[in-house]
Design a protein around this motif. Structure first.
Motif, PDB file in Angstrom:
ATOM      1  N   SER A   1       0.578  -1.293  -0.049  1.00  0.00           N
ATOM      2  CA  SER A   1      -0.027  -0.074   0.093  1.00  0.00           C
ATOM      3  C   SER A   1       0.936   1.093   0.025  1.00  0.00           C
ATOM      4  N   LEU A   2       2.019   1.090   0.783  1.00  0.00           N
ATOM      5  CA  LEU A   2       2.741   2.497   0.843  1.00  0.00           C
ATOM      6  C   LEU A   2       3.352   2.761  -0.410  1.00  0.00           C
ATOM      7  N   PHE A   3       3.733   1.672  -1.152  1.00  0.00           N
ATOM      8  CA  PHE A   3       4.618   1.919  -2.463  1.00  0.00           C
ATOM      9  C   PHE A   3       3.426   2.609  -3.591  1.00  0.00           C
ATOM     10  N   HIS A   4       2.355   1.729  -3.249  1.00  0.00           N
ATOM     11  CA  HIS A   4       1.269   2.223  -4.492  1.00  0.00           C
ATOM     12  C   HIS A   4       1.079   3.857  -4.123  1.00  0.00           C
ATOM     13  N   VAL A   5       0.761   4.277  -2.999  1.00  0.00           N
ATOM     14  CA  VAL A   5       1.005   5.843  -2.616  1.00  0.00           C
ATOM     15  C   VAL A   5       2.043   6.581  -3.248  1.00  0.00           C
ATOM     16  N   LEU A   6       3.318   6.093  -3.075  1.00  0.00           N
ATOM     17  CA  LEU A   6       4.529   6.677  -3.351  1.00  0.00           C
ATOM     18  C   LEU A   6       4.493   6.861  -4.854  1.00  0.00           C
ATOM     19  N   LEU A   7       4.087   5.786  -5.680  1.00  0.00           N
ATOM     20  CA  LEU A   7       3.996   6.011  -7.155  1.00  0.00           C
ATOM     21  C   LEU A   7       2.942   7.089  -7.695  1.00  0.00           C
ATOM     22  N   THR A   8       1.973   7.389  -6.837  1.00  0.00           N
ATOM     23  CA  THR A   8       1.034   8.571  -7.316  1.00  0.00           C
ATOM     24  C   THR A   8       1.737   9.949  -6.819  1.00  0.00           C
ATOM     25  N   THR A   9       2.566   9.764  -6.168  1.00  0.00           N
ATOM     26  CA  THR A   9       3.399  11.232  -5.508  1.00  0.00           C
ATOM     27  C   THR A   9       4.108  11.603  -6.670  1.00  0.00           C
ATOM     28  N   ASP A  10       4.135  13.033  -6.904  1.00  0.00           N
ATOM     29  CA  ASP A  10       4.907  13.662  -7.934  1.00  0.00           C
ATOM     30  C   ASP A  10       6.440  13.750  -7.684  1.00  0.00           C
ATOM     31  N   HIS A  11       6.884  13.817  -6.431  1.00  0.00           N
ATOM     32  CA  HIS A  11       8.234  13.690  -6.250  1.00  0.00           C
ATOM     33  C   HIS A  11       8.306  13.395  -4.795  1.00  0.00           C
ATOM     34  N   LEU A  12       9.732  13.091  -4.510  1.00  0.00           N
ATOM     35  CA  LEU A  12      10.200  12.855  -3.124  1.00  0.00           C
ATOM     36  C   LEU A  12      10.281  14.310  -2.302  1.00  0.00           C
ATOM     37  N   ARG A  13       9.676  14.564  -1.540  1.00  0.00           N
ATOM     38  CA  ARG A  13       9.672  15.857  -0.850  1.00  0.00           C
ATOM     39  C   ARG A  13      10.776  16.054   0.023  1.00  0.00           C
ATOM     40  N   PRO A  14      11.356  17.352   0.038  1.00  0.00           N
ATOM     41  CA  PRO A  14      12.422  17.466   1.033  1.00  0.00           C
ATOM     42  C   PRO A  14      11.845  17.641   2.506  1.00  0.00           C
ATOM     43  N   PRO A  15      12.633  17.336   3.393  1.00  0.00           N
ATOM     44  CA  PRO A  15      12.330  17.197   4.857  1.00  0.00           C
ATOM     45  C   PRO A  15      11.850  18.713   5.232  1.00  0.00           C
ATOM     46  N   ALA A  16      10.865  18.471   6.298  1.00  0.00           N
ATOM     47  CA  ALA A  16       9.959  19.834   6.759  1.00  0.00           C
ATOM     48  C   ALA A  16      11.323  20.379   7.478  1.00  0.00           C
ATOM     49  N   LEU A  17      11.162  21.796   7.441  1.00  0.00           N
ATOM     50  CA  LEU A  17      11.930  22.551   8.085  1.00  0.00           C
ATOM     51  C   LEU A  17      12.215  22.526   9.581  1.00  0.00           C
ATOM     52  N   ASP A  18      10.904  22.197  10.229  1.00  0.00           N
ATOM     53  CA  ASP A  18      10.726  22.206  11.614  1.00  0.00           C
ATOM     54  C   ASP A  18      11.615  20.749  12.145  1.00  0.00           C
ATOM     55  N   VAL A  19      12.263  20.828  13.351  1.00  0.00           N
ATOM     56  CA  VAL A  19      13.095  19.894  13.760  1.00  0.00           C
ATOM     57  C   VAL A  19      12.205  18.839  14.283  1.00  0.00           C
ATOM     58  N   PRO A  20      12.437  17.483  13.888  1.00  0.00           N
ATOM     59  CA  PRO A  20      11.194  16.294  14.352  1.00  0.00           C
ATOM     60  C   PRO A  20      11.184  16.415  15.929  1.00  0.00           C
ATOM     61  N   ARG A  21      10.037  16.070  16.304  1.00  0.00           N
ATOM     62  CA  ARG A  21       9.765  15.946  17.856  1.00  0.00           C
ATOM     63  C   ARG A  21      10.506  14.632  17.964  1.00  0.00           C
ATOM     64  N   ALA A  22      11.444  14.583  19.216  1.00  0.00           N
ATOM     65  CA  ALA A  22      12.154  13.406  19.572  1.00  0.00           C
ATOM     66  C   ALA A  22      10.819  12.497  20.134  1.00  0.00           C
ATOM     67  N   ARG A  23      10.933  11.202  19.754  1.00  0.00           N
ATOM     68  CA  ARG A  23      10.016  10.187  20.124  1.00  0.00           C
ATOM     69  C   ARG A  23      10.068   9.880  21.523  1.00  0.00           C
TER      70      ARG A  23
END
Length: 401
Positions: free
Chosen positions: A229-251
């Motif tokens: 399922s993830l790969f199917h959605v990946l292939l409907t995406t126009d491009h790989l998106r750059p990381p968000a500018l916000d620093v990811p929240r530490a898990r």
């Protein structure tokens, strides 16, 4: 204005826990929406135990609905889509999903999840849990780092099961292509990945500790469906998106408990993966160059937190190049070896140490994928879900008594 809230419980053969989950849902609905129209929907597909009877006999203040479908060719996603259809027919303002096998469901979850998706714009709420360090493997090593690499957003637990969405989100789901795997265990990542693909608001809601039946015996089936399922959605995406500018929240996802998986189940899984890799060795090495130098280990291959991001990058490159099924299936075998290595890596670590290791792995995956400059060229995935390379190797491990 009378607001309609639906809690859906997708289930198959969950007679031991479905009643308690339904009661928690009912109590939460009464607390959060005491004057609204509340509905609890059990969506089940081919249960062979007393799941339906236990639900029917459980006293609830909310209206009860049972949506049933045959067991053959169906899965969790079949039940989720049945809940979505019921919610659309009822004109629901909020829809929440609660897994039927969870033993730690709390009434307060309902209000927290529903509040997170308030508003007119499409929104999805996903859970943030603390879990046993030996669980959440598909989340930690596949779904979360791959979504971060493809969509630039770190979602700690994108396939956690306890979801919520609003009416606008419901309406959007009508238009998304549904691969066969989305009717199976691919449903959770299908919802999250499509939300990220369409730049929707995705809210992580802390829900405390999660206790449920371990999915580890399904480790040769469940990840394959999630990746499909993830790969199917990946292939409907126009491009790989750059990381968000916000620093990811530490898990903060690792609970203090540490309950290892059953050794007999581990041995069964390891033997199946070893047979698979022996049969497909040449193609695995060709498609995953990063795996060529992996050292041997007692369980098969030693796949460290430094190795794994490059293996995931190989997989994304292979999918973009049109090797969908081979990338999906070979990655499952390498993933099982990553899980076994991870368990050895975390021996003696604290919960925060493990959280930091997983955050580092996800960040390194984003870097590895984007260093390849992968271009999505319009390749498409298979129209039907087939276990393909795993046929004959993926019998489910016996569940311990």
């Amino acid at each position: 204005m009378n607001r309609v809230t639906v809690v859906g419980i997708p289930a198959r053969d969950e007679e031991r826990t479905v009643g308690a989950v339904a009661q928690a849902a009912d109590a939460g609905l009464h607390l959060a929406f005491p004057t609204g129209t509340n509905v609890v929907v059990l969506a089940e597909n081919g249960s062979t135990d007393d799941t339906v009877r236990r639900f029917a006999e459980t006293p609830l203040r909310a209206r009860k609905v049972v949506a049933g479908s045959p067991g053959t060719g169906t899965g969790k996603g079949t039940n989720v889509f049945a809940i979505i259809d019921q919610a659309l027919d009822l004109g629901a303002d909020h829809v929440l999903l609660l897994d039927a096998d969870v033993r730690s469901t709390e009434p307060e979850w309902i209000g927290r999840l529903a509040q997170a998706v308030e508003g007119d714009e499409p929104a999805l709420a996903v859970p943030s849990y603390r879990r046993n360090r030996f669980e959440a493997n598909t989340t930690n090593h596949l779904a979360s780092p791959l979504l971060a690499a493809v969509f630039g957003v770190h979602v700690e637990q994108p396939i956690g099961g306890e979801f919520a969405f609003n009416r606008a989100f419901l309406e959007r789901t009508r238009h998304w292509p549904r691969p066969d795997s989305a009717y199976l265990y691919g449903i959770d990542v299908w919802l999250t990945a499509n939300a990220l693909r369409e730049h929707m608001r995705v809210v992580e809601v802390p829900l405390g500790r999660k206790l449920h039946n371990s999915p580890f015996p399904k480790i040769l089936r469940l990840p394959q469906q999630v990746l499909d399922s993830l790969f199917h959605v990946l292939l409907t995406t126009d491009h790989l998106r750059p990381p968000a500018l916000d620093v990811p929240r530490a898990r903060s996802a690792v609970d203090g408990t540490a309950v290892p998986q059953d050794p007999a189940v581990i041995a069964h899984v390891s033997a199946s993966v070893a047979r698979y890799l022996a049969a497909h060795r040449a193609d695995v090495r060709a498609l995953f160059p990063s795996a060529k130098e992996l050292a041997p280990a007692p369980w098969g291959l030693h796949v460290t937190s430094d190795d794994w991001p490059h293996v995931l990058a190989d997989a994304v490159a292979a999918v973009a190049a049109g090797r969908f099924e081979a990338a999906r299936d070979h990655l499952v075998a390498l993933y099982v070896n990553r899980v076994m290595t991870f368990w050895r890596e975390i021996d003696g670590l604290t919960g925060p140490d493990i959280d930091r290791l997983l955050d580092h792995q996800a960040t390194r995956t984003v870097e590895a994928v984007h260093s390849r400059r992968i271009t999505l060229t319009g390749a498409t995935g298979p129209s039907r879900f087939d276990v393909r390379h795993w046929a004959g190797y993926n019998d489910e491990a016996p569940v311990p008594a």
